[in-house]
Structures are given as structure tokens and as C-alpha cells.
Design an enzyme around this catalytic site. Structure first.
Site, PDB file in Angstrom:
ATOM      1  N   ARG A 144       7.024  -4.530  -3.695  1.00 22.02           N
ATOM      2  CA  ARG A 144       6.393  -5.796  -4.387  1.00 22.02           C
ATOM      3  C   ARG A 144       7.433  -5.597  -5.579  1.00 22.02           C
ATOM      4  NH1 ARG A 144       2.850  -4.132  -8.312  1.00 22.02           N
ATOM      5  NH2 ARG A 144       1.409  -2.788  -6.942  1.00 22.02           N
ATOM      6  N   HIS A 182       1.109  -6.548  -9.586  1.00 15.28           N
ATOM      7  CA  HIS A 182       0.050  -6.630  -8.747  1.00 15.28           C
ATOM      8  C   HIS A 182      -0.498  -7.961  -8.700  1.00 15.28           C
ATOM      9  CE1 HIS A 182      -3.483  -5.700  -6.081  1.00 15.28           C
ATOM     10  NE2 HIS A 182      -4.269  -6.231  -7.082  1.00 15.28           N
ATOM     11  N   TYR A 196       2.733   2.608 -14.167  1.00 10.45           N
ATOM     12  CA  TYR A 196       2.452   3.463 -12.857  1.00 10.45           C
ATOM     13  C   TYR A 196       3.797   3.582 -11.927  1.00 10.45           C
ATOM     14  CZ  TYR A 196       0.946  -1.014 -10.743  1.00 10.45           C
ATOM     15  OH  TYR A 196       1.082  -2.363 -10.239  1.00 10.45           O
TER      16      TYR A 196
HETATM   17  C1  LIG Z   1     -13.288  -4.024  -0.982  1.00  5.32           C
HETATM   18  C2  LIG Z   1     -12.509  -3.985  -2.060  1.00  5.32           C
HETATM   19  N1  LIG Z   1     -12.477  -2.776  -2.889  1.00  5.32           N
HETATM   20  C3  LIG Z   1     -11.468  -2.820  -3.880  1.00  5.32           C
HETATM   21  C4  LIG Z   1     -10.908  -4.065  -4.332  1.00  5.32           C
HETATM   22  C5  LIG Z   1     -10.083  -4.107  -5.742  1.00  5.32           C
HETATM   23  N2  LIG Z   1      -8.741  -4.355  -5.326  1.00  5.32           N
HETATM   24  C6  LIG Z   1      -8.139  -5.427  -5.274  1.00  5.32           C
HETATM   25  S1  LIG Z   1      -6.598  -5.427  -4.938  1.00  5.32           S
HETATM   26  C7  LIG Z   1      -6.554  -3.982  -4.316  1.00  5.32           C
HETATM   27  C8  LIG Z   1      -5.187  -3.065  -3.726  1.00  5.32           C
HETATM   28  C9  LIG Z   1      -5.038  -3.462  -2.426  1.00  5.32           C
HETATM   29  O1  LIG Z   1      -3.732  -2.794  -2.121  1.00  5.32           O
HETATM   30  P1  LIG Z   1      -2.934  -3.194  -0.453  1.00  5.32           P
HETATM   31  O2  LIG Z   1      -4.055  -3.407   0.472  1.00  5.32           O
HETATM   32  O3  LIG Z   1      -1.976  -2.212  -0.529  1.00  5.32           O
HETATM   33  O4  LIG Z   1      -2.467  -4.579  -1.017  1.00  5.32           O
HETATM   34  P2  LIG Z   1      -1.606  -5.299  -2.073  1.00  5.32           P
HETATM   35  O5  LIG Z   1      -2.149  -5.552  -3.140  1.00  5.32           O
HETATM   36  O6  LIG Z   1      -0.552  -3.996  -2.267  1.00  5.32           O
HETATM   37  O7  LIG Z   1      -0.859  -6.352  -1.364  1.00  5.32           O
HETATM   38  C10 LIG Z   1      -7.865  -3.180  -4.646  1.00  5.32           C
HETATM   39  C11 LIG Z   1      -8.515  -2.016  -4.635  1.00  5.32           C
HETATM   40  C12 LIG Z   1     -11.259  -5.260  -3.549  1.00  5.32           C
HETATM   41  N3  LIG Z   1     -10.616  -6.523  -3.932  1.00  5.32           N
HETATM   42  N4  LIG Z   1     -12.102  -5.156  -2.493  1.00  5.32           N
END
Ligand SMILES: Cc1ncc(C[n+]2csc(CCOP(=O)(O)OP(=O)(O)O)c2C)c(N)n1
Ligand SMILES: [Mg+2]
Length: 351
Positions: A252, A256, A265
Site C-alpha cells: 500500500r 491506511h 510506523y
Molecule cells: C473485527 C475488527 N477488528 C479490528 C478492526 C480495526 N481495523 C480496521 S482495519 C484493520 C487492519 C486490517 O489489516 P489487513 O487485514 O491487513 O487489511 P489492510 O487494511 O491492510 O488492507 C483493523 C485491525 C476492525 N475493523 N474489525
């Protein structure tokens, strides 16, 4: 384990074929489709960030850098297949046919942006991590039980593979040989948490072993590797063999979300190993005689004006109806919610 899952590539960072055999499989239409859609969604993505900065759009999750993974996979689907995206996969959903206007509306918090387009099997973006994975399995299992050849794709990030829903979905799909493709975009981070801090597995592809399904690791910035491997996984699913787990290794480029600052980070240097997917396709086009200045210029103009027209249309939408917040939660509104709705409307002087 990492050496069991070498990263598959079809073109290298300079746009040269790694495997000359593919020259026969790549035709002009495919090259143009990939380029057009990647250019189109990049224009959308950059515009969305600008709109958010100007206060014209809510918080937005950008996907620049992940276009090859999203467009390569979306173009490998049939039109009756099912798409289960996350909040970062609008490159894939727009390519599959969701409108830009609807996508902008979603990021403005509008219920109209969540409605499934009538003739497309696209679910609303899943914000709770990994919840869309069992949903995709359920939709694909239903297709199998109906005896169709339709299949589903579940998009998810590296962080999602640490959730229970990921394992439950893979297990179910494996037991019932469900026609679903688990498409992981490993961008190295779950917000600020790097993969090595949230899993002890060296790859995501290896997680397929536990569920006895094929698992592979591909270069997620190589649109050809993504397209051909996703097609293969869909053919395998349609033939009744069950699911596949694909790990598309990518990066990415931006934050985020627009509420995040990645410089807190990640270092700039970390992203240098990843060749930009669009620039890489451009090199390929120049290397193999597909580049056409006039067509490229016209395509850029066409995609930019499409984005501008979508912004205009989104901004012409009537203001949101606050009652929607209450109306779409239950089929029959419980008394407590009805009371809250009434109180809120009277607070607004509307009752
Ligand atoms: C069940 C849940 N736990 C925590 C969150 C908070 N959260 C939002 S995005 C994220 C990271 C997800 O990372 P990844 O699966 O690698 O997807 P990316 O954002 O990198 O596309 C988190 C922990 C959430 N949305 N849902
Ligand atoms: Mg991630």
C-alpha cells in the site's frame, strides 16, 4: 516454509517476460483492459483523497499500489460471480461494474452507496475484519447447491488471516468443496502492525495446508500473474474441485486511511522493493509493442473526465435523510429504537 512458496511472476520489474511462454497467452485486448482499468481506478483513488482533504468526502481508504492485485483478479471473474470486498477493494468493485458515483456516496456515509447494484453480485464493503470470508463461502456454497457454475471471490488483507472468521471460512469451504477463491492482498501491514508481529507464519499461502487446498504466492504487483492465477483458481472451483488460497504480495503506497500517517510506523525505504504496478505495465507495453501514444492519451482523458463527472453527480445528490439511520437496522423496528427515532426527530424540530 517461505521456500515452499516462491513468488510467481510473469513480468519482472522492468516489464520483461520472465516466462516467454506467456507471450502467446497475452493478447492486445487483455493488455488494454488491464491498463485502462488500472488507470481508471487510480484516477478515482487520487481524486477521492483530494476530495477528503477538501472536506468533500468522509474518511477514505486508498489502494494505490494495489491496483494490479485488484484489477487483475476482478478481470478474471465471470459476470455472474460473487464479489465480497473490504473497505480497500473499490478498485476491484469498480472494475467489476459498481459505479463510481455509488462508491463516492459510500465514502460520504450514504446508505445509497451500500445498496447492491441490481444486476451485480457485489456485497457492500466489509469493515469488520474477515467477516466477509464466511459470507463468500455461503454464497458460493449456495451456487454449488443450485448446480450453477458461478463462484465467489473473498478479498481480505494479511491482518484478516489472524481472525477466526478466516479459519472458519477456509475450513467450511474445504470440507464442502465450495467454489470460492480466497484472495489475500498481503500489503505487509494491518494498519501500523507489520505481518511479523501478528503471525508466526512466514507466508500466508502456507495457511492453505491446514485445510488441504491449493495455496500459492504471487507477485501482487504483476497484473498478468494475478490475472492468470486467479483465472486458474476459478476454473478449478467451477470444475468442482473446491477453494484456492492466493496470497498476492503487494504494498500500500499511501496511508491506511486518510486518518492515518504511515511515516509513524514505516520508512519510505521499505516500499522501494515494490515496482509500481501501472508503471510496470507501461514498461511491458513499450517492450512488446503495445504502446500507442494516442490511445494512452485518449484513455487518460476519458478516465479523468469520467471521474470528474462522477464527482459532480455525487455532489448533486439530495442531502441524506437522518431517518435512514433508524429505518434500515431491523425488518421490524423495536420499541426502544422507535422511541429514539421519535426523540431525535423532535430534537430536530421535525415532529
Ligand atoms: C473485527 C475488527 N477488528 C479490528 C478492526 C480495526 N481495523 C480496521 S482495519 C484493520 C487492519 C486490517 O489489516 P489487513 O487485514 O491487513 O487489511 P489492510 O487494511 O491492510 O488492507 C483493523 C485491525 C476492525 N475493523 N474489525
Ligand atoms: Mg494489510
Amino acid at each position: 516454509m517461505e521456500h515452499n512458496y516462491p513468488i510467481k511472476r510473469i513480468i519482472d520489474d522492468m516489464g520483461f517476460l520472465v516466462d516467454a511462454d506467456f507471450e502467446k497467452q497475452i493478447d492486445e485486448q487483455l493488455v488494454k483492459d488491464l491498463y485502462y482499468h488500472m488507470l481508471r481506478v487510480r484516477a478515482f483513488d487520487r481524486k477521492a483523497i483530494n476530495l477528503q482533504r477538501q472536506g468533500r468526502l468522509g474518511t477514505y481508504a486508498p489502494f494505490e499500489g494495489q491496483e494490479a492485485a485488484q484489477i487483475g483478479s476482478a478481470l478474471a471473474l465471470n459476470e455472474d460471480d460473487w464479489v465480497f470486498p473490504t473497505y480497500r477493494d473499490h478498485g476491484a468493485t469498480i472494475t467489476f461494474g459498481k459505479s463510481m458515483v455509488q462508491t463516492f456516496l459510500y465514502w460520504n456515509g450514504r446508505v445509497e452507496g451500500c445498496v447492491v447494484p441490481p444486476d451485480l453480485n457485489i456485497f457492500p464493503p466489509a469493515v469488520p475484519i474477515a467477516t466477509q470470508i464466511p459470507h463468500a463461502v455461503g454464497a458460493a456454497w449456495a451456487e454449488k447447491r443450485r448446480g450453477t457454475k458461478n463462484a465467489a471471490i473473498a478479498y481480505f488483507g494479511d491482518g484478516a488471516t489472524s481472525e477466526g472468521d478466516f479459519h472458519e471460512g477456509l475450513n467450511f469451504a474445504s470440507v464442502f468443496k465450495v467454489p470460492v477463491v480466497f484472495f489475500n492482498q498481503n500489503n505487509g501491514y494491518a494498519i501500523s502492525v507489520p505481518t511479523e508481529k501478528q503471525m508466526n507464519s512466514e507466508t500466508i499461502a502456507q495457511k492453505s495446508v491446514a485445510y488441504s487446498m491449493p495455496g500459492l504466492r504471487i507477485d501482487g504487483n504483476d497484473c498478468f500473474a494475478v490475472y492468470f492465477e486467479t483465472k486458474k483458481a476459478f476454473n478449478y472451483a467451477r470444475a468442482g474441485n473446491g477453494p484456492t488460497l492466493i496470497e498476492a504480495v503487494t504494498w500500500r503506497k499511501g496511508a491506511h486511511t486518510t486518518a492515518d500517517d504511515p511515516s509513524k510506523y514505516r520508512s519510505e525505504k521499505q516500499g522501494e522493493d515494490f515496482a509500481d504496478p501501472l508503471a510496470r505495465l507501461e514498461l511491458f507495453m513499450k517492450n512488446y509493442g503495445y504502446w500507442d501514444d494516442e490511445w494512452v492519451q485518449a484513455t487518460k482523458e476519458k478516465t479523468n473526465s469520467e471521474v470528474e463527472a462522477a464527482v459532480e453527480e455525487m455532489e448533486k445528490f439530495p442531502p441524506p435523510n437522518v431517518e435512514d439511520v433508524f429505518n434500515h437496522v431491523y425488518a421490524e423496528m423495536p420499541a426502544q429504537l422507535a422511541e429514539q427515532k421519535e426523540a431525535y426527530l423532535s430534537h430536530l424540530g421535525r415532529q
